[in-house]
Design a protein around this motif. Structure first.
Motif, PDB file in Angstrom:
ATOM      1  N   LEU A   1       0.829  -1.198   0.000  1.00  0.00           N
ATOM      2  CA  LEU A   1       0.000   0.000   0.000  1.00  0.00           C
ATOM      3  C   LEU A   1       0.860   1.242   0.000  1.00  0.00           C
ATOM      4  N   ALA A   2       0.245   2.372  -0.335  1.00  0.00           N
ATOM      5  CA  ALA A   2       0.974   3.635  -0.388  1.00  0.00           C
ATOM      6  C   ALA A   2       1.401   4.059   1.009  1.00  0.00           C
ATOM      7  N   PRO A   3       2.551   4.756   1.151  1.00  0.00           N
ATOM      8  CA  PRO A   3       3.007   5.194   2.480  1.00  0.00           C
ATOM      9  C   PRO A   3       1.966   6.024   3.218  1.00  0.00           C
ATOM     10  N   SER A   4       1.239   6.893   2.504  1.00  0.00           N
ATOM     11  CA  SER A   4       0.227   7.728   3.158  1.00  0.00           C
ATOM     12  C   SER A   4      -0.883   6.878   3.758  1.00  0.00           C
ATOM     13  N   THR A   5      -1.283   5.821   3.062  1.00  0.00           N
ATOM     14  CA  THR A   5      -2.319   4.921   3.584  1.00  0.00           C
ATOM     15  C   THR A   5      -1.799   4.132   4.767  1.00  0.00           C
ATOM     16  N   ALA A   6      -0.550   3.668   4.675  1.00  0.00           N
ATOM     17  CA  ALA A   6       0.051   2.925   5.783  1.00  0.00           C
ATOM     18  C   ALA A   6       0.115   3.788   7.039  1.00  0.00           C
ATOM     19  N   ILE A   7       0.447   5.061   6.886  1.00  0.00           N
ATOM     20  CA  ILE A   7       0.527   5.980   8.027  1.00  0.00           C
ATOM     21  C   ILE A   7      -0.852   6.203   8.633  1.00  0.00           C
TER      22      ILE A   7
ATOM     23  N   ALA B   1      -8.902   0.095   5.065  1.00  0.00           N
ATOM     24  CA  ALA B   1      -8.112  -1.026   4.537  1.00  0.00           C
ATOM     25  C   ALA B   1      -8.834  -1.708   3.380  1.00  0.00           C
ATOM     26  N   ARG B   2     -10.159  -1.822   3.463  1.00  0.00           N
ATOM     27  CA  ARG B   2     -10.905  -2.542   2.416  1.00  0.00           C
ATOM     28  C   ARG B   2     -10.845  -1.826   1.072  1.00  0.00           C
ATOM     29  N   ARG B   3     -10.481  -0.550   1.072  1.00  0.00           N
ATOM     30  CA  ARG B   3     -10.395   0.219  -0.168  1.00  0.00           C
ATOM     31  C   ARG B   3      -9.040   0.078  -0.863  1.00  0.00           C
ATOM     32  N   ILE B   4      -8.095  -0.567  -0.192  1.00  0.00           N
ATOM     33  CA  ILE B   4      -6.769  -0.784  -0.795  1.00  0.00           C
ATOM     34  C   ILE B   4      -6.904  -1.770  -1.949  1.00  0.00           C
ATOM     35  N   ASP B   5      -6.210  -1.498  -3.021  1.00  0.00           N
ATOM     36  CA  ASP B   5      -6.345  -2.279  -4.245  1.00  0.00           C
ATOM     37  C   ASP B   5      -6.067  -3.765  -4.034  1.00  0.00           C
ATOM     38  N   MET B   6      -5.092  -4.086  -3.187  1.00  0.00           N
ATOM     39  CA  MET B   6      -4.694  -5.477  -3.002  1.00  0.00           C
ATOM     40  C   MET B   6      -5.233  -6.076  -1.701  1.00  0.00           C
TER      41      MET B   6
ATOM     42  N   GLY C   1     -14.136 -11.378  -7.474  1.00  0.00           N
ATOM     43  CA  GLY C   1     -13.912 -12.350  -8.527  1.00  0.00           C
ATOM     44  C   GLY C   1     -12.441 -12.667  -8.655  1.00  0.00           C
ATOM     45  N   LEU C   2     -11.987 -12.905  -9.876  1.00  0.00           N
ATOM     46  CA  LEU C   2     -10.585 -13.214 -10.156  1.00  0.00           C
ATOM     47  C   LEU C   2      -9.886 -11.950 -10.619  1.00  0.00           C
ATOM     48  N   VAL C   3      -8.730 -11.638 -10.010  1.00  0.00           N
ATOM     49  CA  VAL C   3      -7.986 -10.443 -10.388  1.00  0.00           C
ATOM     50  C   VAL C   3      -6.639 -10.848 -10.975  1.00  0.00           C
ATOM     51  N   VAL C   4      -6.173 -10.055 -11.931  1.00  0.00           N
ATOM     52  CA  VAL C   4      -4.872 -10.261 -12.570  1.00  0.00           C
ATOM     53  C   VAL C   4      -3.966  -9.107 -12.167  1.00  0.00           C
ATOM     54  N   CYS C   5      -2.770  -9.432 -11.685  1.00  0.00           N
ATOM     55  CA  CYS C   5      -1.859  -8.408 -11.168  1.00  0.00           C
ATOM     56  C   CYS C   5      -0.481  -8.551 -11.790  1.00  0.00           C
ATOM     57  N   GLN C   6       0.216  -7.433 -11.837  1.00  0.00           N
ATOM     58  CA  GLN C   6       1.619  -7.388 -12.240  1.00  0.00           C
ATOM     59  C   GLN C   6       2.343  -6.425 -11.317  1.00  0.00           C
ATOM     60  N   ASN C   7       3.431  -6.895 -10.718  1.00  0.00           N
ATOM     61  CA  ASN C   7       4.208  -6.058  -9.795  1.00  0.00           C
ATOM     62  C   ASN C   7       3.330  -5.469  -8.697  1.00  0.00           C
ATOM     63  N   ASN C   8       2.445  -6.321  -8.163  1.00  0.00           N
ATOM     64  CA  ASN C   8       1.537  -5.934  -7.073  1.00  0.00           C
ATOM     65  C   ASN C   8       0.577  -4.805  -7.458  1.00  0.00           C
TER      66      ASN C   8
ATOM     67  N   ASN D   1      -6.328  -6.149 -14.164  1.00  0.00           N
ATOM     68  CA  ASN D   1      -7.599  -6.613 -14.732  1.00  0.00           C
ATOM     69  C   ASN D   1      -8.404  -7.329 -13.652  1.00  0.00           C
ATOM     70  N   THR D   2      -9.716  -7.289 -13.800  1.00  0.00           N
ATOM     71  CA  THR D   2     -10.615  -7.963 -12.864  1.00  0.00           C
ATOM     72  C   THR D   2     -11.711  -8.664 -13.643  1.00  0.00           C
ATOM     73  N   PHE D   3     -11.937  -9.938 -13.348  1.00  0.00           N
ATOM     74  CA  PHE D   3     -13.038 -10.707 -13.926  1.00  0.00           C
ATOM     75  C   PHE D   3     -14.028 -10.995 -12.800  1.00  0.00           C
ATOM     76  N   SER D   4     -15.111 -10.232 -12.769  1.00  0.00           N
ATOM     77  CA  SER D   4     -16.081 -10.372 -11.687  1.00  0.00           C
ATOM     78  C   SER D   4     -16.844 -11.680 -11.826  1.00  0.00           C
ATOM     79  N   TRP D   5     -17.380 -12.164 -10.696  1.00  0.00           N
ATOM     80  CA  TRP D   5     -18.119 -13.426 -10.706  1.00  0.00           C
ATOM     81  C   TRP D   5     -19.307 -13.367 -11.664  1.00  0.00           C
ATOM     82  N   SER D   6     -19.922 -12.196 -11.796  1.00  0.00           N
ATOM     83  CA  SER D   6     -21.095 -12.065 -12.665  1.00  0.00           C
ATOM     84  C   SER D   6     -20.744 -12.196 -14.138  1.00  0.00           C
ATOM     85  N   LYS D   7     -19.457 -12.065 -14.479  1.00  0.00           N
ATOM     86  CA  LYS D   7     -19.018 -12.161 -15.873  1.00  0.00           C
ATOM     87  C   LYS D   7     -18.402 -13.522 -16.200  1.00  0.00           C
ATOM     88  N   ILE D   8     -18.228 -14.367 -15.195  1.00  0.00           N
ATOM     89  CA  ILE D   8     -17.586 -15.665 -15.407  1.00  0.00           C
ATOM     90  C   ILE D   8     -18.634 -16.761 -15.532  1.00  0.00           C
TER      91      ILE D   8
END
Length: 425
Positions: free
Chosen positions: A156-162, A226-231, A255-262, A266-273
Motif C-alpha cells: 500500500l501507499a506510504p500515506s495509507t500505511a501511516i 483497509a478494504r479500499r486498498i487495491d490489493m 472475482g478473479l484479479v490479474v496483477c503485475q508487480n503488485n 484486470n478484474t473478472f467479476s463473478w457475474s461475468k464468469i
C-alpha cells in the motif's frame, strides 16, 4: 531399610482397604493410548499459542470447533486454519506451500504426524466491515491486516500505511495526551515496514485527530480504509499468460484479479464468469458471451505446477460459494461429470450475517494485544537500518485503555463522519 520394607509388606497384606495407584495409572495410560490422539498447536494472530487434543480418527472440524470455542468466536466462518508440510509460517510469496485445513476430511490424512503448528488466519476478507456484527471479530480482522502489512503481503501507499497506523495507535493507547506522549512515544512500536522518524511524526499528527474514538471505533475506521486498498485480501498465485508473460492471479469477493508487480491490471467479476476449470498445469476461465459477441471467450493461464493450479481453482470455488451464494448446498446440473468433486462445505457469508443478526450481539470483554516493540541498538541506527531490527515481546496491556465492552446496539462511528454529524445523530 529392610525392616521398613518388611513392615510395609505386612501392613499392606493385612489391610482392609487398599487403593492401587500404580495399577490405575497404568490402566489410564492404556486407555489414553487407545484413543490414539495427539496435541495440535495452534498459533493465533496475536502470537499466542494453545494446544488442543484431538483423536486421529476425528475430522478436522473437531479441532476447528475447539479453536472457535477457545476464542469464543461467533462469526467464525470468515476464519480458518492453515498448515504447511514443511512447517513454515504463512508466506504471501509462496501460497502454494500452505494448505487450508478441510473440516470435512479426517485430520490424520491432512496433518500426517502433526509435527508443525496450525495458523489461525482470516480466510475470507469481508467486503464491508459493517457486515461484521461483533467487535471481537473486527479486532481479529485488524490483527490479520496489520500482520499482512508488516509482512508486506499487503502492498500500500506510504500515506495509507501511516493513516492505518494512526488508527492502530488510537485503538491501543487511547487519546493523545501531551503530558504522557513525548516526542518519541511511537519509536518502540512496530507499526509499518521501514518505519522512520518522519513516518512516526506523521502518525502522531493523525493520532491527535482521532481524539474521542473508542478502540472499537478506531478499528472500524481502520478496516473501512483497509478494504479500499487495491490489493486488500488478495493472495497471489504465480502464473503466465498466453504470451508467456509473468503475472499473478488472485481471488477476492469480487472475482478473479490479474496483477503485475503488485498492481491490479484486470478484474473478472463473478457475474461475468461462466466456468472455471483446471487441467494439469493450466487454469481456465470461460466468460459469459456478450450480446455483441459471436463466440465464447476462454482464457487460459499456465501455473507453476498441477498443485498450484488446483489450489487456485479450489480458492475460486470457496470464494464464489461463500460470497455469492445463499447456501453452499446447490444441486449440480451434471452429477456424473468428470473431474474434482470438491465443494465448499462451510456456511456462506449470507448465512453467517443472518444467524448473528437473529441471535443478537454478544456482550463481552477482551484485552487487546499490544503492538510488538522494536529493539533499538546502543548506537543510533542508520536510516537504512531503521525498522529492520529484531523484535521483542510487546509491552504489557494497559487495562484502562484496552479492556473494553462491546458497543452493543451502538454503531461504530464512520471514518468520514465528523463530530457535528455524530451529534446530530
Amino acid at each position: 531399610m529392610d525392616i521398613v520394607e518388611s513392615v510395609s509388606k505386612r501392613t499392606f497384606s493385612g489391610s482392609s482397604g487398599t487403593y492401587n495407584v500404580q495399577a490405575l495409572e497404568l490402566a489410564a495410560a492404556r486407555q489414553r493410548n487407545k484413543l490414539k490422539g495427539f496435541n495440535v498447536t495452534v498459533r493465533f494472530l496475536d502470537d499466542t499459542e494453545h494446544d488442543f487434543f484431538v483423536g486421529k480418527r476425528c475430522k478436522a472440524s473437531v479441532v476447528m470447533e475447539q479453536v472457535y470455542q477457545h476464542l469464543e468466536l461467533v462469526e467464525k466462518d470468515y476464519f480458518g486454519l492453515q498448515y504447511s508440510e514443511c512447517g513454515s509460517a504463512p508466506n504471501g510469496n509462496r501460497p502454494e506451500h500452505m494448505r487450508w485445513l478441510d473440516p470435512s476430511k479426517p485430520i490424520k490424512k491432512q496433518l500426517n504426524n502433526c509435527q508443525y503448528p496450525l495458523f489461525f488466519r482470516v480466510k475470507f476478507y469481508v467486503s464491508d466491515p459493517s457486515k461484521l456484527q461483533e467487535e471481537y471479530t473486527r479486532y481479529q480482522f485488524c490483527l490479520q491486516i496489520r500482520r499482512d502489512i508488516l509482512e508486506e503481503r499487503l502492498i500500500l501507499a506510504p500515506s495509507t500505511a501511516i493513516l492505518l497506523a494512526s488508527y492502530t495507535v488510537q485503538a491501543e493507547v487511547g487519546d493523545y495526551q501531551p503530558d504522557e506522549h513525548g516526542p518519541n512515544y511511537l519509536s518502540n512500536l512496530q507499526l509499518i515496514p521501514g518505519q522512520s522518524e518522519d513516518m512516526e511524526k506523521k502518525i502522531a499528527e493523525l493520532h491527535k485527530l482521532h481524539k474521542g474514538q473508542t478502540p472499537a471505533e478506531a478499528e472500524f475506521n481502520f478496516l473501512d480504509h483497509a478494504r479500499r486498498i487495491d490489493m486488500y485480501g488478495v493472495e497471489l498465485h504465480k502464473a503466465k499468460d498466453n504470451t508467456n508473460k509473468e503475472i499473478d492471479l488472485g481471488v477476492t469477493h469480487i472475482g478473479l484479479v490479474v496483477c503485475q508487480n503488485n498492481i491490479r491490471i484486470n478484474t473478472f467479476s463473478w457475474s461475468k464468469i461462466m466456468k472455471i476449470s483446471f487441467k494439469r498445469k493450466q487454469f481456465f476461465i470461460q466468460l459469459i458471451r456478450e450480446p455483441s459477441e459471436d463466440y465464447d471467450t476462454l482464457l487460459g493461464f499456465n501455473m507453476e505446477s498441477y498443485r498450484s493450479s488446483k489450489l487456485l481453482w479450489k480458492s475460486c470455488v470457496e470464494h464464489h460459494t461463500f460470497f455469492r451464494l445463499d447456501s453452499p448446498k446447490v444441486k449440480r446440473k451434471f452429477p456424473f461429470s468428470w473431474g474434482s468433486k470438491f465443494t465448499y462445505s462451510g456456511r456462506t457469508e449470507y448465512q453467517t450475517v443472518a444467524d448473528v443478526r437473529r441471535r443478537g450481539k454478544l456482550e463481552r470483554k477482551f484485552v487487546r494485544s499490544p503492538s510488538k516493540q522494536l529493539v533499538k541498538q546502543q548506537a543510533a541506527p542508520s536510516v537504512e537500518d531503521k525498522g529492520k531490527v529484531s523484535l521483542a515481546p510487546g509491552r504489557p496491556p494497559r487495562p484502562y485503555d484496552n479492556k473494553v465492552t462491546s458497543l452493543g446496539a451502538k454503531e461504530p462511528r464512520k471514518a468520514w463522519a465528523d463530530d457535528s454529524q455524530m451529534s446530530d445523530e
